[in-house]
Design an enzyme around this catalytic site. Structure first.
Site, PDB file in Angstrom:
ATOM      1  N   SER A  48      -3.709   1.168  -1.224  1.00 12.11           N
ATOM      2  CA  SER A  48      -4.343   0.047  -0.534  1.00 12.11           C
ATOM      3  C   SER A  48      -4.011  -1.263  -1.237  1.00 12.11           C
ATOM      4  CB  SER A  48      -5.860   0.267  -0.502  1.00 12.11           C
ATOM      5  OG  SER A  48      -6.497  -0.736   0.239  1.00 12.11           O
ATOM      6  N   ASP A  49      -3.989  -2.343  -0.462  1.00  8.22           N
ATOM      7  CA  ASP A  49      -3.724  -3.662  -1.029  1.00  8.22           C
ATOM      8  C   ASP A  49      -4.479  -4.710  -0.224  1.00  8.22           C
ATOM      9  OD1 ASP A  49      -2.168  -5.333  -2.961  1.00  8.22           O
ATOM     10  OD2 ASP A  49      -1.421  -6.216  -1.100  1.00  8.22           O
ATOM     11  N   THR A  50      -5.067  -5.674  -0.924  1.00  3.92           N
ATOM     12  CA  THR A  50      -5.860  -6.725  -0.283  1.00  3.92           C
ATOM     13  C   THR A  50      -5.299  -8.093  -0.640  1.00  3.92           C
ATOM     14  OG1 THR A  50      -7.866  -5.370  -0.416  1.00  3.92           O
ATOM     15  CG2 THR A  50      -8.183  -7.735  -0.089  1.00  3.92           C
ATOM     16  N   GLY A 101      -4.495  -3.746   3.647  1.00  5.76           N
ATOM     17  CA  GLY A 101      -3.647  -2.711   4.215  1.00  5.76           C
ATOM     18  C   GLY A 101      -3.905  -1.408   3.498  1.00  5.76           C
ATOM     19  N   SER A 143       0.835  -1.209   0.000  1.00  5.41           N
ATOM     20  CA  SER A 143       0.000   0.000   0.000  1.00  5.41           C
ATOM     21  C   SER A 143       0.866   1.254   0.000  1.00  5.41           C
ATOM     22  CB  SER A 143      -0.910   0.018   1.234  1.00  5.41           C
ATOM     23  OG  SER A 143      -1.766  -1.086   1.242  1.00  5.41           O
TER      24      SER A 143
END
Length: 197
Positions: A75-77, A112, A52
């Site tokens: 953002s990161d998933t 995140g 992120s």
């Protein structure tokens, strides 16, 4: 002045755009290309926050000097099963294998986020436990063929209509599973955009 402060979402994801719009804070989007490979030395939580941050930093480097006071959100998933991050599938077979492994049990979804502003970084993450009920090979195949979840961590989108019949439990923030923990992100952005709160 805070009323002229610009928020930039470091993502072209339509899901993240929809979720960030829920905060009521005006924003722009910027596309970003970075290496999203997980660092094996870091935990999954640390990885989603680090990726992120890298996304936000990449956008910050690309904007003009007069936009340098912008607030950038990255953002990161990822989906984590038995301590192993699953990421996005490379093809149909990979997606099928992922969903076959996820069905009939629970897993974690970690998102995140990183907010960069004036040389400071606010990083955090959210965890949601999702349980997917049993799915037959035919049901998995139909889901993949219709929904084409190749851009989604874990090979599924919780908001997809064809998955609704199989989600048997959610513990935590639903929006986190879609791609952005809206309440946590809003709480972090609110002090930077008091006129919008």
């Amino acid at each position: 002045m805070t009323s002229h402060r610009k928020l930039i979402l470091a993502s072209q994801s339509p899901r993240r755009r929809e979720l960030l719009a829920m905060t009521g804070i005006p924003f722009e989007t910027a596309s970003v290309e970075i290496d999203e490979t997980f660092d094996p030395v870091l935990t999954a939580e640390e990885n989603v926050m680090e990726i992120s941050k890298q996304k936000a930093e990449a956008v910050l480097r690309s904007i003009s000097a007069d936009e340098a006071c912008a607030v950038v959100l990255g953002s990161d998933t990822t989906v984590v099963l038995d301590g192993k991050p699953l990421g996005k599938p490379g093809d149909f077979d990979h997606a099928f294998d992922m969903l076959s492994t996820l069905q009939g049990r629970s897993h974690e979804v970690l998102t995140g986020f990183c907010i960069l502003h004036n040389g400071k970084a606010i990083t955090d993450y959210a965890r949601t436990i999702v349980e997917i009920g049993p799915m037959t090979p035919r049901e998995i195949t139909r889901y993949i063929e219709v929904m084409k979840p190749f851009d989604k961590a874990g090979s599924y989108g919780i908001q997809d209509p064809l998955l609704a019949c199989f989600v048997t439990g959610i513990d935590g923030c639903y929006y986190n599973v879609v791609g952005l923990p809206v309440s946590k992100v809003y709480a972090a952005l609110k002090p930077l955009f008091p006129a919008e709160g």
